[in-house]
Design an enzyme around this catalytic site. Structure first.
Site, PDB file in Angstrom:
ATOM      1  N   ASP A 114      -2.083  -1.458  -4.026  1.00  0.00           N
ATOM      2  CA  ASP A 114      -2.459  -0.091  -4.370  1.00  0.00           C
ATOM      3  C   ASP A 114      -1.179   0.728  -4.420  1.00  0.00           C
ATOM      4  OD1 ASP A 114      -3.348   2.482  -4.580  1.00  0.00           O
ATOM      5  OD2 ASP A 114      -4.663   2.426  -2.823  1.00  0.00           O
TER       6      ASP A 114
ATOM      7  N   TYR B  83       0.869  -1.177   0.000  1.00  0.00           N
ATOM      8  CA  TYR B  83       0.000   0.000   0.000  1.00  0.00           C
ATOM      9  C   TYR B  83       0.904   1.225   0.000  1.00  0.00           C
ATOM     10  CZ  TYR B  83      -3.428   3.458   1.565  1.00  0.00           C
ATOM     11  OH  TYR B  83      -4.215   4.574   1.674  1.00  0.00           O
TER      12      TYR B  83
ATOM     13  N   HIS C 233     -12.323   1.077  -4.106  1.00  0.00           N
ATOM     14  CA  HIS C 233     -11.540   0.294  -5.056  1.00  0.00           C
ATOM     15  C   HIS C 233     -12.307  -0.973  -5.417  1.00  0.00           C
ATOM     16  CE1 HIS C 233      -7.484   2.266  -4.390  1.00  0.00           C
ATOM     17  NE2 HIS C 233      -8.176   2.722  -3.352  1.00  0.00           N
TER      18      HIS C 233
END
Length: 267
Positions: A157, A116, A258
């Site tokens: 991500d 992330y 998302h």
């Protein structure tokens, strides 16, 4: 029983910024039940280690390793009918960085990383500097993984829109850290090392989004961005047989902003 270690069996590997694993737990469990991914990389758990819903995940048939953080961040790796073997719980290169943004584990002979990356806004400023430094560390570690010659998946991500076609037509993001040249250069540096952008490889010409902000009616307008990426090392590129985005998950009540991204590997 889990699959034999190193067995070249078909696999479905997914990444999903869940945006609060406990708040979206019902959505996550329903998706796991229908999509049946073999490996799942989760981001933005927004839960401490002790708050991770281990029992519910295990009841769904998944073993897990995770790195939590109170209020924000947090990453996890799930494995269906097995338990990931934890190999690393932080991104190397800065011992002072305590943010829960990286975890790495072995699953069925493949080294899986769930990441992330920092958002970096507002920019310029210390948050953007941290974003660029974090990606520099990622590039160094990624190069070491490539040099090891083992099958590796870097999924998560990345908080980078790699190209202009990966964002809906707008000027509202012009000053956003997600699309700055320095950010895009960080992603390009990884690809240039030899990593394959799996989703773009399968869909070289299509417009594909993985994130739709809650604000300004962006989901109904399909005003999206491609932020979630799965990068494959050389050892896995020839096994790539498919990829996609489970867009419908973004449209569910109480959804994350998302959608899950997945790839399939042939045996």
């Amino acid at each position: 029983m889990g699959r034999a270690a190193g067995a070249l069996t078909p696999m479905k590997i997914a990444t999903f910024n869940i945006n609060g694993v406990n708040r979206r737990l019902d959505n996550l469990l329903a998706w796991l039940s229908t999509a049946k991914p073999d490996v799942v990389c989760l981001q933005e758990l927004k839960a401490t280690d002790g708050q991770f819903p281990r029992a519910a995940i295990e009841a769904a048939g998944y073993g897990a390793v995770w790195r939590g953080q109170s209020g924000w961040n947090g990453v996890a790796i799930l494995a269906r009918d097995g338990k990931p073997i934890l190999t690393r719980a932080e991104l190397p290169g800065d011992p002072s960085d305590t943010q829960g943004r990286y975890i790495e584990a072995a699953v069925n002979g493949i080294l899986i990383a769930s990441l992330y990356a920092p958002n970096g806004n507002p920019q310029p400023g210390p948050k953007f500097d941290y974003k660029l430094a974090w990606h520099d560390r990622l590039a160094l570690h990624a190069a070491e993984l490539l040099a090891a010659g083992v099958p590796v998946v870097l999924a998560g991500d990345y908080n980078i829109v790699p190209e202009p076609r990966d964002i809906y037509p707008t000027r509202s993001y012009d000053d956003n850290a997600l699309i700055q040249p320095e950010s895009r250069a960080g992603f390009r540096r990884l690809v240039d090392q030899g990593w394959l952008d799996a989703l773009r490889s399968v869909y070289p010409d299509e417009t594909i989004y993985t994130f739709w902000d809650y604000r300004r009616n962006r989901w109904p307008r399909d005003a999206g961005l491609r932020l979630d990426h799965i990068l494959l090392s050389n050892e896995l590129t020839r096994r790539l047989s498919g990829a996609g985005v489970d867009r419908h998950i973004r449209g569910l009540a109480g959804a994350s902003d998302h959608a899950p991204v997945w790839i399939s590997l042939r045996d």
